[in-house]
Design a protein around this motif. Structure first.
Motif: not given
Length: 224
Positions: A196, A198-200, A204, A219, A222-223
């Motif tokens: 969780d 680092y999961t977009a 997004s 996207a 920004d991810i």
């Protein structure tokens, strides 16, 4: 064995000033799976491997065959007939080789894919193992003479083949991760793990037209 152990001492000095160090050593005496006393002396002998290490230049490379490649369903090497393979890979690390690479080859003429280990004395030399296909082809062109028709004299090796050696076969990953206890890297670097932190979220992203090639996923934020 005795030739190396008699000439290259544990502290790295040479007993005979005339024994020059080796750039490359190729070891192909017995299969690790052979159930004979000499196999143990060859593959489970840290004094012999230390002598090999001491006999090499700082950029030395050792190549050895490890027998028939493991199948996807095989147990860890330490639990079966491949125990010597598990032992020697551990000892290679213990004596000081800084970078080890295992690959398999199907053109050895044994009826099954065969395994080989390449170990670099210096970590810096592993860059040569990960050259691109094009870089390998350039080295082959520059260093190996072609035949009379201008074709490569190598029957089973080119840049694409080297690229296939760079990632070990899935069977090796399986037997490595079946060790007890399981190596820590098998927990973090094997398979796909969703986390969780680092999961977009799906919000997004958006699907938009992508020129004449249909649609693409883009996207919206920004991810990191």
């Amino acid at each position: 064995l005795a030739w190396f152990m008699d000439r290259f001492t544990e502290d790295g000095s040479k007993k005979d000033a005339g024994d020059d160090p080796f750039d490359v050593i190729v070891m192909d005496a017995l299969d690790p799976q052979d159930n004979v006393p000499f196999a143990k002396a060859l593959y489970d002998n840290i004094d012999f491997l230390r002598a090999l290490y001491n006999s090499m230049t700082d950029n030395g490379v050792i190549v050895m065959q490890l027998g028939e490649s493991p199948a996807l369903t095989d147990p860890a090497d330490s639990f079966g007939i491949d125990e010597n393979r598990a032992v020697i890979t551990k000892l290679i690390d213990e004596v000081g080789f800084e970078s080890m690479h295992i690959y398999e080859e199907s053109h050895s003429g044994f009826g099954y894919p065969w395994s080989y280990l390449v170990a670099f004395k210096s970590y810096s030399n592993r860059v040569n193992w990960y050259l691109t296909e094009a870089e390998v082809e350039i080295h082959i062109h520059d260093r190996i003479l072609p035949d009379e028709e201008g074709k490569s004299t190598l029957k089973y090796f080119d840049g694409a083949t080297m690229a296939s050696y760079q990632v070990p076969h899935k069977g090796f990953e399986n037997v490595f991760c079946r060790q007890v206890p399981m190596p820590e890297e098998c927990t973090y670097y094997r398979g796909y793990h969703v986390r969780d932190d680092y999961t977009a979220p799906a919000t997004s992203f958006e699907v938009k037209p992508s020129g004449e090639k249909g649609f693409g996923l883009y996207a919206k934020v920004d991810i990191p």
